[in-house]
Scaffold this active site. Structure first.
Site, PDB file in Angstrom:
ATOM      1  N   ARG A  48       0.696  -1.094  -0.109  1.00 20.38           N
ATOM      2  CA  ARG A  48      -0.103  -0.133   0.050  1.00 20.38           C
ATOM      3  C   ARG A  48       0.939   1.332   0.081  1.00 20.38           C
ATOM      4  O   ARG A  48       0.431   2.442  -0.471  1.00 20.38           O
ATOM      5  CB  ARG A  48      -1.017  -0.048   1.160  1.00 20.38           C
ATOM      6  CG  ARG A  48      -1.766   1.204   1.386  1.00 20.38           C
ATOM      7  CD  ARG A  48      -2.639   1.121   2.545  1.00 20.38           C
ATOM      8  NE  ARG A  48      -2.250   0.741   3.722  1.00 20.38           N
ATOM      9  CZ  ARG A  48      -1.589   1.263   4.729  1.00 20.38           C
ATOM     10  NH1 ARG A  48      -1.170   2.321   4.418  1.00 20.38           N
ATOM     11  NH2 ARG A  48      -1.289   0.575   5.818  1.00 20.38           N
ATOM     12  N   TYR A 100     -17.087  17.103 -14.769  1.00 17.04           N
ATOM     13  CA  TYR A 100     -17.554  15.862 -14.842  1.00 17.04           C
ATOM     14  C   TYR A 100     -18.452  15.479 -13.840  1.00 17.04           C
ATOM     15  O   TYR A 100     -18.438  15.920 -12.621  1.00 17.04           O
ATOM     16  CB  TYR A 100     -16.357  14.828 -14.927  1.00 17.04           C
ATOM     17  CG  TYR A 100     -16.774  13.359 -14.569  1.00 17.04           C
ATOM     18  CD1 TYR A 100     -17.641  12.629 -15.448  1.00 17.04           C
ATOM     19  CD2 TYR A 100     -15.951  12.608 -13.464  1.00 17.04           C
ATOM     20  CE1 TYR A 100     -17.747  11.477 -15.299  1.00 17.04           C
ATOM     21  CE2 TYR A 100     -16.361  11.438 -13.298  1.00 17.04           C
ATOM     22  CZ  TYR A 100     -17.372  10.717 -14.312  1.00 17.04           C
ATOM     23  OH  TYR A 100     -17.784   9.277 -14.080  1.00 17.04           O
ATOM     24  N   ASP A 172      -8.096  18.701 -14.403  1.00 20.17           N
ATOM     25  CA  ASP A 172      -8.313  17.282 -14.961  1.00 20.17           C
ATOM     26  C   ASP A 172      -7.811  17.563 -16.563  1.00 20.17           C
ATOM     27  O   ASP A 172      -8.384  18.219 -17.418  1.00 20.17           O
ATOM     28  CB  ASP A 172      -9.769  17.112 -15.023  1.00 20.17           C
ATOM     29  CG  ASP A 172     -10.110  15.586 -15.416  1.00 20.17           C
ATOM     30  OD1 ASP A 172      -9.312  15.385 -16.287  1.00 20.17           O
ATOM     31  OD2 ASP A 172     -11.215  15.268 -14.996  1.00 20.17           O
ATOM     32  N   LYS A 197      -9.206   5.901 -19.488  1.00 21.44           N
ATOM     33  CA  LYS A 197      -9.601   6.584 -20.756  1.00 21.44           C
ATOM     34  C   LYS A 197      -8.101   6.425 -21.782  1.00 21.44           C
ATOM     35  O   LYS A 197      -7.737   5.359 -21.809  1.00 21.44           O
ATOM     36  CB  LYS A 197     -10.146   7.842 -20.706  1.00 21.44           C
ATOM     37  CG  LYS A 197     -10.936   8.251 -19.402  1.00 21.44           C
ATOM     38  CD  LYS A 197     -12.399   7.375 -19.633  1.00 21.44           C
ATOM     39  CE  LYS A 197     -13.410   7.795 -18.889  1.00 21.44           C
ATOM     40  NZ  LYS A 197     -13.198   7.708 -17.371  1.00 21.44           N
TER      41      LYS A 197
END
Length: 389
Positions: A48, A100, A172, A197
């Site tokens: 982690r 978004y 973004d 994406k």
């Protein structure tokens, strides 16, 4: 030696395994690591906190964005949410109004529970941005081109406003990727990606990435990443590294097709409007030309109503009708019930997300095949509309 972007995609220091010479980054599935001493640990102790495969990806996105450090998360929203954790109770964030839908939901339904306030503004207007900065504003959040109407915000201008008021600038960069746009070079502090994406490009990974240019911010975000724990897994890190290697050739071809398709739609009599930053008459075109090197592979177009949009969707044969974008296959989406379903209808309408709006992410299919498919689908829309008269 400084390499150009396409070379960087294929040749990173971490890509060749130092022990074996393997030309692909090994998949380190280990969750924990043996330590040689009670007093001194090695570079990894628990995955982690750090994993060699994930670290190779993080170093890559930092390099591609010209940043100091990179961070890989379990999704784009995990990256965005983790970045927002740099805020504290009582802070305020300015946000592009046509952001978004998932980001809208995070800001309006989650951050508010922690006493973090927000204002949605038209960030394409720098004067409005400056006017709305409050004494407790700590972050200005930019999405450019915006999803789905592809509005353009002046990143450098916003970053100057932010710095004048002691704020951070988040951008973004999902639609443009570092191939076409480098927000950190324009003054942004944190750049964010839904790496699901274009960066991955194959509809087989859900991932988020962040890159920062300041060492202190990097340390803060590293602390949050480790504390919150929404990290990207080893297999997905490896798949994303593989996808990145073909980013340039994929996005350039898709962008070239998108330009031709946007022109076709613009001249079609049944289309009310086409949103595409490659058009010289697109609002913000000149700003986009200054801060980006390409128009991208996403466009949106508006039909008169929901029924017309539905007829077109059902008639299309090639694109998949689905959530998401940026894949090798073309993806047709209906923002009102997909990407922006979390946004109330009244808020969608204010942002131009009408019932007839469709978004097309252009893939790698033959351009003429896609245009032919759109033409026959629009013929069916025309036949439907004629019957209604």
């Amino acid at each position: 030696m400084t390499h150009h972007f396409d070379t960087k995609l294929l040749h990173q220091p971490s890509y060749i395994d130092k022990q074996t010479g393997a030309v692909n980054v090994p998949l380190h599935y280990s969750s924990t690591y043996h330590q040689q001493s009670i007093d001194e640990f090695g570079p990894y102790d628990y995955s982690r906190s750090g994993n060699p495969t994930r670290e190779a990806l993080e170093e890559t996105i930092a390099d591609l964005e010209n940043g100091h450090s990179g961070f890989a998360f379990a999704s784009g929203m995990a990256a965005i949410s983790s970045a927002f954790m740099l805020l504290s109770a009582g802070d305020h964030v300015l946000v592009s109004k046509d952001v978004y839908g998932g980001t809208y939901r995070m800001i309006t339904e989650v951050l508010t529970r922690f006493n973090i306030d927000h204002s949605f503004i038209d960030m394409t207007d720098l004067n409005e941005t400056a006017r709305n900065v409050q004494p407790n504003t700590k972050v200005i959040y930019v999405e450019t081109p915006s999803n789905p109407t592809l509005n353009i915000t002046d990143i450098e201008g916003v970053a100057k406003v932010a710095k004048a008021h002691g704020c951070l600038t988040f951008v973004d960069n999902t639609f443009m990727t570092p191939l076409y746009q480098k927000p950190l070079d324009l003054g942004a502090d944190v750049v964010l990606h839904s790496a699901t994406k274009f960066l991955s490009g194959h509809s087989d990974v859900v991932a988020g990435l962040a890159a920062v240019k300041d060492e202190e911010i990097a340390a803060q975000l590293k602390f949050i990443q480790n504390s919150f724990g929404s990290i990207l897994g080893v297999q997905d890190s490896w798949l994303l590294l593989r996808g990145l290697k073909t980013l340039s050739v994929r996005l350039k071809q898709s962008s070239d097709s998108a330009r031709k398709i946007a022109q076709f739609l613009h001249h079609h009599p049944l289309i009310d409007e086409v949103y595409y930053p490659g058009f010289s008459f697109h609002a913000g075109y000149h700003i986009h030309q200054r801060q980006s090197t390409g128009a991208g592979a996403v466009l949106s177009f508006r039909l008169p109503d929901k029924k017309s949009a539905g007829v077109l969707v059902e008639a299309m044969k090639i694109p998949v009708f689905a959530v998401s974008l940026g894949a090798v296959e073309s993806i047709l989406s209906y923002p009102a019930t997909m990407s922006h379903a979390a946004m109330p209808p009244s808020e969608r309408e204010l942002r131009g997300i009408t019932s007839g709006l469709l978004r097309l992410s252009v893939g790698l299919e033959d351009t003429e095949d896609l245009i032919t498919d759109l033409r026959q689908a629009l013929d069916k829309v025309g036949a439907y509309q004629t019957l209604q008269v």
